[in-house]
Design a protein around this motif. Sequence first.
Motif, mmCIF file in Angstrom:
data_model
loop_
_atom_site.group_PDB
_atom_site.id
_atom_site.type_symbol
_atom_site.label_atom_id
_atom_site.label_comp_id
_atom_site.label_asym_id
_atom_site.label_seq_id
_atom_site.Cartn_x
_atom_site.Cartn_y
_atom_site.Cartn_z
ATOM 1 N N VAL A 8 44.820 48.095 44.419
ATOM 2 C CA VAL A 8 44.848 47.756 43.584
ATOM 3 C C VAL A 8 44.336 48.540 42.860
ATOM 4 O O VAL A 8 42.859 48.960 42.969
ATOM 5 C CB VAL A 8 44.461 46.005 43.618
ATOM 6 N N ALA A 9 44.328 48.582 41.347
ATOM 7 C CA ALA A 9 43.759 48.798 39.981
ATOM 8 C C ALA A 9 43.593 48.597 38.635
ATOM 9 O O ALA A 9 43.948 49.363 37.988
ATOM 10 C CB ALA A 9 43.460 50.423 40.339
ATOM 11 N N ALA A 10 44.054 47.300 38.559
ATOM 12 C CA ALA A 10 44.108 46.976 36.766
ATOM 13 C C ALA A 10 42.807 46.156 36.652
ATOM 14 O O ALA A 10 42.016 46.091 37.833
ATOM 15 C CB ALA A 10 45.346 45.562 37.707
ATOM 16 N N ARG A 12 39.820 44.510 33.502
ATOM 17 C CA ARG A 12 39.315 44.804 32.601
ATOM 18 C C ARG A 12 37.950 45.505 33.425
ATOM 19 O O ARG A 12 37.171 46.019 32.132
ATOM 20 C CB ARG A 12 39.366 43.594 31.749
ATOM 21 N N GLY A 13 37.114 45.265 34.593
ATOM 22 C CA GLY A 13 36.240 46.152 33.929
ATOM 23 C C GLY A 13 35.020 45.336 33.610
ATOM 24 O O GLY A 13 33.949 45.647 33.007
ATOM 25 N N THR A 14 34.809 43.614 33.682
ATOM 26 C CA THR A 14 34.004 43.464 33.047
ATOM 27 C C THR A 14 32.088 43.199 32.723
ATOM 28 O O THR A 14 31.228 43.417 32.253
ATOM 29 C CB THR A 14 34.268 41.313 32.351
ATOM 30 N N ARG A 15 32.018 43.358 34.078
ATOM 31 C CA ARG A 15 30.874 43.492 34.803
ATOM 32 C C ARG A 15 30.337 44.908 34.868
ATOM 33 O O ARG A 15 29.115 45.197 34.386
ATOM 34 C CB ARG A 15 30.881 43.065 35.942
ATOM 35 N N LYS A 20 37.555 50.797 34.786
ATOM 36 C CA LYS A 20 36.834 51.492 35.900
ATOM 37 C C LYS A 20 37.307 52.309 36.082
ATOM 38 O O LYS A 20 37.090 53.349 36.924
ATOM 39 C CB LYS A 20 35.672 50.917 36.056
ATOM 40 N N GLY A 78 48.724 41.459 37.800
ATOM 41 C CA GLY A 78 48.764 40.989 36.713
ATOM 42 C C GLY A 78 47.339 40.298 36.632
ATOM 43 O O GLY A 78 46.272 41.366 36.322
ATOM 44 N N ASP A 79 47.445 38.813 36.158
ATOM 45 C CA ASP A 79 45.670 38.490 35.419
ATOM 46 C C ASP A 79 44.968 38.193 36.164
ATOM 47 O O ASP A 79 43.471 39.000 35.806
ATOM 48 C CB ASP A 79 46.232 37.350 34.527
ATOM 49 N N SER A 84 48.323 40.880 41.317
ATOM 50 C CA SER A 84 48.010 42.124 41.082
ATOM 51 C C SER A 84 48.543 42.847 42.389
ATOM 52 O O SER A 84 49.685 43.567 42.815
ATOM 53 C CB SER A 84 46.937 42.710 40.764
ATOM 54 N N GLY A 104 41.023 50.143 44.622
ATOM 55 C CA GLY A 104 40.598 50.970 44.043
ATOM 56 C C GLY A 104 39.311 51.636 43.772
ATOM 57 O O GLY A 104 38.887 52.300 42.833
ATOM 58 N N ALA A 105 38.260 50.097 42.953
ATOM 59 C CA ALA A 105 37.502 50.444 43.299
ATOM 60 C C ALA A 105 36.399 50.940 44.409
ATOM 61 O O ALA A 105 35.262 50.795 43.660
ATOM 62 C CB ALA A 105 36.918 49.127 41.698
ATOM 63 N N LYS A 208 32.084 48.470 46.669
ATOM 64 C CA LYS A 208 33.369 48.152 45.168
ATOM 65 C C LYS A 208 31.731 49.029 43.934
ATOM 66 O O LYS A 208 30.802 47.577 43.727
ATOM 67 C CB LYS A 208 33.490 46.794 45.087
HETATM 68 N N1 LIG Z 1 43.811 41.018 37.450
HETATM 69 C C1 LIG Z 1 42.836 42.231 38.489
HETATM 70 C C2 LIG Z 1 41.848 42.232 38.152
HETATM 71 C C3 LIG Z 1 40.978 43.341 39.764
HETATM 72 N N2 LIG Z 1 41.814 43.519 40.522
HETATM 73 C C4 LIG Z 1 41.486 45.050 41.120
HETATM 74 O O1 LIG Z 1 40.524 44.416 42.099
HETATM 75 C C5 LIG Z 1 39.692 45.327 42.761
HETATM 76 C C6 LIG Z 1 38.312 44.701 42.732
HETATM 77 O O2 LIG Z 1 38.304 43.706 40.998
HETATM 78 P P1 LIG Z 1 37.123 44.412 40.102
HETATM 79 O O3 LIG Z 1 35.936 45.113 40.898
HETATM 80 O O4 LIG Z 1 36.636 42.667 39.841
HETATM 81 O O5 LIG Z 1 37.400 44.891 39.178
HETATM 82 P P2 LIG Z 1 37.489 44.126 37.920
HETATM 83 O O6 LIG Z 1 38.478 42.960 37.363
HETATM 84 O O7 LIG Z 1 38.088 44.677 36.887
HETATM 85 O O8 LIG Z 1 36.100 44.008 37.575
HETATM 86 P P3 LIG Z 1 35.611 42.361 36.720
HETATM 87 O O9 LIG Z 1 36.189 41.627 37.300
HETATM 88 O O10 LIG Z 1 33.845 42.695 36.659
HETATM 89 O O11 LIG Z 1 35.937 41.968 35.102
HETATM 90 C C7 LIG Z 1 39.647 46.459 41.886
HETATM 91 O O12 LIG Z 1 40.003 47.354 42.082
HETATM 92 C C8 LIG Z 1 40.665 45.578 40.226
HETATM 93 O O13 LIG Z 1 41.320 46.809 40.198
HETATM 94 C C9 LIG Z 1 43.026 44.226 40.101
HETATM 95 O O14 LIG Z 1 44.489 44.941 40.578
HETATM 96 N N3 LIG Z 1 43.906 43.250 39.107
#
Ligand SMILES: Nc1ccn([C@@H]2O[C@H](COP(=O)(O)OP(=O)(O)OP(=O)(O)O)[C@@H](O)[C@H]2O)c(=O)n1
Length: 317
Positions: A8-10, A12-15, A20, A78-79, A84, A104-105, A208
Amino acid sequence: MIWGAVIVAAGRGTRFGRPKQLVELAGRPMIAWSVLTFASMPEISEIAIVTEPEFIERIEAIAHAAVRHATVRVVRGGDERQASVRAGIEALGDGVAAILVHDGARPLVQAVDVRAGMRPVQPGIASLLATPVVDTVKVVADGKVTRTLDRAELWAAQTPQFATARDLRRAHADAVRHGTPAATDDAALLERAGLDVLVVPGAPENFKVTLPTDLVRAEALLRERAPHALTDEEVLLVECYVDPGAVDAVLSELEARDARIDEIDRELPGANVVRAYASSAALRGFGARLHALAGEQAVFTAHLSHLAPRIAVDREH
Ligand SMILES: Nc1ccn([C@@H]2O[C@H](COP(=O)(O)OP(=O)(O)OP(=O)(O)O)[C@@H](O)[C@H]2O)c(=O)n1
Ligand SMILES: C[C@](O)(CO)[C@H](O)COP(=O)(O)O
């Protein structure tokens, strides 16, 4: 057992501060590292990568360059992570008997740990990589500690997480049917579906990438670890295991590549070991040449040498 991998690599990388999945990490986009790990495992026959629509094309190019023997599909996420993962599961064919789900992270995942996680899986039994929690964990409400948890019972969940395809599909279908709030990992869904979920000790390095500072740590570890991340100047310690009759030819080849011969170990029964230091660039194509000179049974290993600075100094004098 034939395995499918969902990466899973969707999200938004908020943190992290920005998406990313494609940030540069030790010379490759982050997602490429876990794709390469799974691509190196013959037991994985299908890989589904889930990402944001705008990254699909670039990730397809990365995956098709990295993956030789497995089928790869890149699909839209997905959201939430759970949606995802579901999209990834749906992209895998019916031929896979078991599925692993990976973030993927987490670019530092290693095949040895993946195989340890695969081992216990059977119908009704799932597993995940995890590490014992090293901090003391407090339960907090309104800024006040309400409880201190018993650390001996606490493990931090990593990915991959593993189950038979049937069990994982059922756990996700149950979650949709019951409409329960999204889980932050797949093991939670498998627990809820009544499976035994076994913890397999993972490596702390398989963390991660969540915050920008995680990238610095991941970069340092990957550069130290992986020969395919080497720059041309980095020095490797090469060990060639060859038939005693081929030692002279191998020495000449290494010298022609400007390697520094360290020793010839003649103690092993049946093979001599030639140890030498050489730059990563000088070793290009060495494997094929070694086989031409010493036969198909000859093998060599190469490790990043911590003596590299000393060798560079030796060369200057
Ligand atoms: N809707 C989403 C949210 C997360 N992921 C994946 O789930 C893994 C863990 O998520 P996280 O590190 O939290 O990624 P983000 O959601 O992008 O980061 P944040 O919560 O900071 O926004 C990551 O490999 C991310 O790409 C995903 O595929 N679909
Ligand atoms: C799946 C996971 O990486 C296990 O630790 C984690 O739960 C993902 O959580 P996130 O909030 O999506 O980062």
